[in-house]
Design an enzyme around this catalytic site. Structure first.
Site, PDB file in Angstrom:
ATOM      1  CB  THR A 382      -9.566   4.768  -5.886  1.00 29.48           C
ATOM      2  OG1 THR A 382      -8.219   4.933  -5.441  1.00 29.48           O
ATOM      3  CG2 THR A 382     -10.246   3.767  -4.971  1.00 29.48           C
ATOM      4  CG  ASN A 402      -2.602   6.526  -3.672  1.00 34.95           C
ATOM      5  OD1 ASN A 402      -3.697   6.967  -3.340  1.00 34.95           O
ATOM      6  ND2 ASN A 402      -1.483   7.038  -3.214  1.00 34.95           N
ATOM      7  N   GLY A 473     -12.177   8.469  -3.954  1.00 33.38           N
ATOM      8  CA  GLY A 473     -12.164   9.901  -3.652  1.00 33.38           C
ATOM      9  C   GLY A 473     -11.185  10.302  -2.564  1.00 33.38           C
TER      10      GLY A 473
HETATM   11  O1  DON Z   1      -6.542   4.094   0.324  1.00 35.83           O
HETATM   12  C1  DON Z   1      -6.785   5.291   0.203  1.00 35.83           C
HETATM   13  O2  DON Z   1      -7.363   5.944   1.040  1.00 35.83           O
HETATM   14  C2  DON Z   1      -6.367   5.981  -1.075  1.00 35.83           C
HETATM   15  N1  DON Z   1      -5.225   5.336  -1.649  1.00 35.83           N
HETATM   16  C3  DON Z   1      -7.532   6.020  -2.021  1.00 35.83           C
HETATM   17  C4  DON Z   1      -7.240   6.812  -3.236  1.00 35.83           C
HETATM   18  C5  DON Z   1      -8.430   7.316  -3.927  1.00 35.83           C
HETATM   19  O3  DON Z   1      -9.552   7.108  -3.543  1.00 35.83           O
HETATM   20  C6  DON Z   1      -8.181   8.116  -5.105  1.00 35.83           C
HETATM   21  N2  DON Z   1      -9.405   8.669  -5.620  1.00 35.83           N
HETATM   22  N3  DON Z   1      -9.984   9.043  -6.382  1.00 35.83           N
END
Ligand code: DON
Length: 593
Positions: A382, A402, A473
Site C-alpha cells: 500500500t 491491498n 501497513g
Molecule cells: O485498507 C486496508 O486497511 C488495507 N487494505 C491496507 C493494506 C496495507 O496497508 C498493506 N500494507 N502494507
C-alpha cells in the site's frame, strides 16, 4: 509502498543490521512558505514537485503523485485500487475526505468466500478476479482534479504517463514482491508479461519497467475523464479481464461507481503543551475512530512523565480496547449504523481508562467478547504521501491495492493490476482476514459496500505546528499513526515521527507486536511482569511520510520513512529526489527509541 505486517515474506532480511542511511531519505529545510511533497518513491515526489512548479496546487500534485505511484509501485496502489485522500483547503478552512475506496460488485454476496459447509475459501478473497472490488482511484483522481485542482486532469496526469512510457527501474522491493507473488502472477499472462521475465522470474533489479498499456489507460483517463476508465473500451477490457480470471464484475458495476465526499473524523487531544486537533479518515476506514478513541484514553495520563515501559503498557491497553471496538462495530457507514459518537466520546474513553490497571495487562478475553479467533497476521503493500502547497493547502493520502500486486490479475490490454481489497471484508463474521483482523456482520460482504479499512491519512494541528501524516501497513497502520501523533504532540519533528521503533496491539492476537529493536529487553521484561506477552515481528514495517508546518514562519520540515526508499522534498525549485536512490533495497534503518 512497502511492507506492512509481513511475517510471511520477509523483505528485510537483507536489510537486517543495516546502518542508518537517513540522509538519502530525509530532507528538511528552513525555507518558509514553500511547498513540500513526501512520498514512497523519488519519481512520485518529483512528479508532485513538477506539477507544483507548473502552477498546480496541492490537489493537482496529489493527482500527479497518486498516478505516478500507480506507475512506479505497481505492487502497492494503482488505477485498479482505491484509497482515501484527506484534503485541507486553506482558503475555506474545510477538511474533506475523498472516499475512493473499492466497492463490492453487485453480484457479491455475504457468503461468496465460503463453501457449502460455511468454511472459508481463503485464497478466493486474495487471489484472482473474485478478490477484486470495483476500483475507486481513477474516479477519485478525476474528482480531485475537477473540483479542487487548478490545472487540467491531463496536465496532472502527464508526469505519470511519461513515467509509464519511458520506464522506471525495477527496485528491490518490487523484485522481492514479484518473487513472492510469482506463482499467482504466472497464472495470468498479462500479469506475467508485465512483471516477470519470459522464464517466469521477476524482472531483475535495475531493469527498466516500461508500461505502454498503462500509459494508454492513463491517457484514456486524461482525455475522457471518468468515462475513460469506467465506460468505453477500457471498461470493456477491465470487465473481460476480471471475468476471465474468475471475477463477477459487470460494465454496470464500473459505470455505477462514484467517489463519496465524507466528513472526516475529528476530535481533540489535550497535552500539557496544548490542545491538538486531530482530523483523520472516517468510515469505511476505522482509522480516525480508533485514533480518537486511543488518544482520548491516553489524554488521561501525563505521557511525558511516564517511563518507556508505562508508555508502551498504556498505549497497548488503549490500542487493545480500540481494536476490540473496531472488531465489534465498524463497517461501511452507508450500510451499517455505528456508535461513532460514543466511540469517540471522551466520557466513553474515561470509562475504558478506568478499566486499565496501571501495572497490569488486561487479557483481551477479559474484555466483552467479540471472538477468540486468532490467526497470524499477513502483510502486503500500500502507499502513502503527504503534500503541502505554498497556499497552505494540504493533502494526506493513503492508497492501496491491498496485497502485493493486488489480486495478481492484470486486465489484458490495460496494464492495470486489479486489487484484492475484498479480503478486507469479513469473509465470515469473526474470522480473521489477511491482517488477523476480525469483524462482524457490520463488515460482511454486500453488493455496493466498501470494505472496512485501516488506512488513516491524518492532520494534527496544535498551537504551533501542523502534522500531515500516514503510512501503509495493514492493521498496524492505525497504531503507527498513533505513535507518530504521540511523538509529534510531545515535541517531535517529522523525522522523529517517521523513524522511531514501532509496537502494536490489535486486541487479537493478545500480544504486543514490535519491530526488531523497538522494545529493549529490560522494557519487555517489565511488561512481561505486568502480564503482557509479545510477538516479535521479524522485520521493520510501515513506510510513513510526514510533513510538519510551523504556523509562525511557514517553515516546513518533511521526512520519509528510512525503512523505505521514499523521498521527502521541501521546496519546488529543482528536484531533490534522485531516481537512482529508488533501486537501493538497503536504504532502511534499524532505528529504535
Ligand atoms: O485498507 C486496508 O486497511 C488495507 N487494505 C491496507 C493494506 C496495507 O496497508 C498493506 N500494507 N502494507
Amino acid at each position: 509502498m512497502r511492507t506492512g505486517n509481513t511475517p510471511w515474506y520477509n523483505l528485510t532480511s537483507a536489510a537486517a543490521g543495516i546502518v542508518l542511511l537517513l540522509a538519502a531519505s530525509i530532507q528538511a529545510s528552513a525555507t518558509p512558505n514553500k511547498a513540500a511533497v513526501a512520498s514512497a518513491h523519488p519519481a512520485a515526489t518529483q512528479a508532485g514537485q513538477t506539477i507544483l512548479q507548473r502552477g498546480g496546487n496541492a490537489f493537482d500534485a496529489a493527482v500527479a503523485v497518486s498516478a505516478a505511484l500507480a506507475v512506479v509501485e505497481p505492487q502497492s496502489s494503482g488505477l485498479g485500487g482505491g484509497g482515501f485522500w484527506l484534503l485541507h483547503q486553506n482558503e475555506s478552512g474545510r477538511n474533506i475526505m475523498i472516499d475512493g475506496r473499492e466497492e463490492a460488485p453487485a453480484a457479491a454476496t455475504p457468503r461468496m468466500y465460503q463453501n457449502a459447509d460455511g468454511e472459508i475459501k481463503k485464497r478466493a478473497s486474495r487471489d484472482g478476479g473474485l478478490a477484486a472490488g470495483i476500483p475507486g482511484e481513477p474516479a477519485a483522481l478525476v474528482h480531485l482534479a475537477q473540483n479542487y485542482g487548478q490545472l487540467s486532469l491531463a496536465e496532472d496526469l502527464a508526469p505519470a504517463i511519461e513515467l509509464a512510457q519511458n520506464g522506471v527501474p525495477v527496485n528491490a522491493d518490487m523484485h522481492h514482491l514479484a518473487n513472492f507473488r510469482k506463482d499467482l502472477l504466472k497464472r495470468y499472462p498479462a500479469s506475467a508479461d508485465k512483471i516477470l521475465t519470459k522464464a517466469g522470474e521477476p524482472l531483475p533489479v535495475g531493469t527498466s519497467l516500461v508500461q505502454p498499456q498503462l500509459a494508454e489507460t492513463l491517457q484514456s483517463l486524461a482525455q475522457d475523464g471518468k468515462a475513460g476508465f469506467y465506460d468505453g473500451p477500457v471498461a470493456a477490457k477491465l470487465v473481460a479481464g476480471n471475468r476471465s480470471a474468475g471475477g463477477i464484475w459487470t460494465r454496470k458495476d464500473l459505470s455505477d461507481y462514484s467517489v463519496v465526499e465524507r466528513e472526516p473524523m475529528s476530535g481533540q487531544y489535550k497535552t500539557p503543551a496544548g490542545q491538538f486537533k486531530v482530523v483523520s479518515a472516517g468510515p469505511p476506514s476505522a482509522g480516525g475512530i480508533e485514533l480518537l478513541e486511543t488518544l482520548n484514553i491516553l489524554s488521561g495520563y501525563q505521557w511525558s512523565k511516564l517511563d518507556r515501559t508505562h508508555r508502551v503498557h498504556l498505549a497497548a491497553e488503549a490500542m487493545r480496547r480500540a481494536y476490540r471496538d473496531r472488531a465489534a462495530y465498524l463497517g461501511d457507514a452507508d450500510f451499517v449504523d455505528m456508535p461513532l459518537a460514543k466511540l469517540t466520546d471522551p466520557h466513553y474513553a474515561a470509562g475504558l481508562r478506568a478499566s486499565i490497571t496501571k501495572d497490569q495487562a488486561t487479557p483481551s478475553d477479559a474484555l466483552a467478547p467479540v471472538t477468540s479467533a486468532y490467526r497470524r497476521q499477513r502483510g502486503t503493500d500500500t502507499t502513502h504521501f503527504s503534500i503541502v502547497d505554498s497556499a497552505g493547502n494540504r493533502v494526506a493520502a493513503t492508497l492501496s491495492i491491498n496485497f502485493p500486486f493486488g489480486s495478481g490479475v492484470v486486465a489484458p490490454g490495460t496494464g492495470v493490476f486489479l486489487n484484492d481489497e475484498m479480503d478486507d471484508f469479513a469473509a465470515k463474521p469473526l474470522t480473521p482476514n489477511g491482517y488477523g483482523l476480525v469483524s462482524t456482520r457490520a463488515n460482511q460482504v454486500e453488493p455496493g459496500k466498501r470494505p472496512l479499512s485501516s488506512m488513516s491519512p491524518t492532520f494534527v494541528t496544535g498551537p504551533e505546528k501542523t502534522l500531515i501524516v500516514g503510512t501503509p501497513g495493514g492493521s498496524r497502520i492505525i497504531s503507527m499513526v498513533l505513535l507518530g501523533i504521540l511523538d509529534f504532540t510531545h515535541g517531535g519533528n517529522a523525522q522523529d515521527v517517521v523513524q522511531h521503533g514501532r509496537y502494536h496491539h490489535q486486541y487479537l492476537p493478545d500480544a504486543i507486536q514490535y519491530e526488531p529493536g523497538a522494545l529493549s529487553p529490560k522494557v519487555r521484561h517489565q511488561l512481561e511482569a505486568m502480564g503482557h506477552s509479545f510477538k516479535k515481528v521479524d522485520h521493520h514495517y510501515g513506510d510513513m511520510h510526514a510533513i510538519v508546518v510551523n504556523h509562525d514562519n511557514g517553515q516546513l520540515n518533511a521526512a520519509s520513512d528510512p525503512r523505505g526508499i521514499g523521498c521527502a522534498a521541501v521546496g519546488t525549485g529543482g528536484h531533490s529526489c534522485a531516481l537512482g536512490d529508488a533501486i537501493d533495497a538497503d536504504n532502511r534503518n534499524a532505528e529504535t527509541h
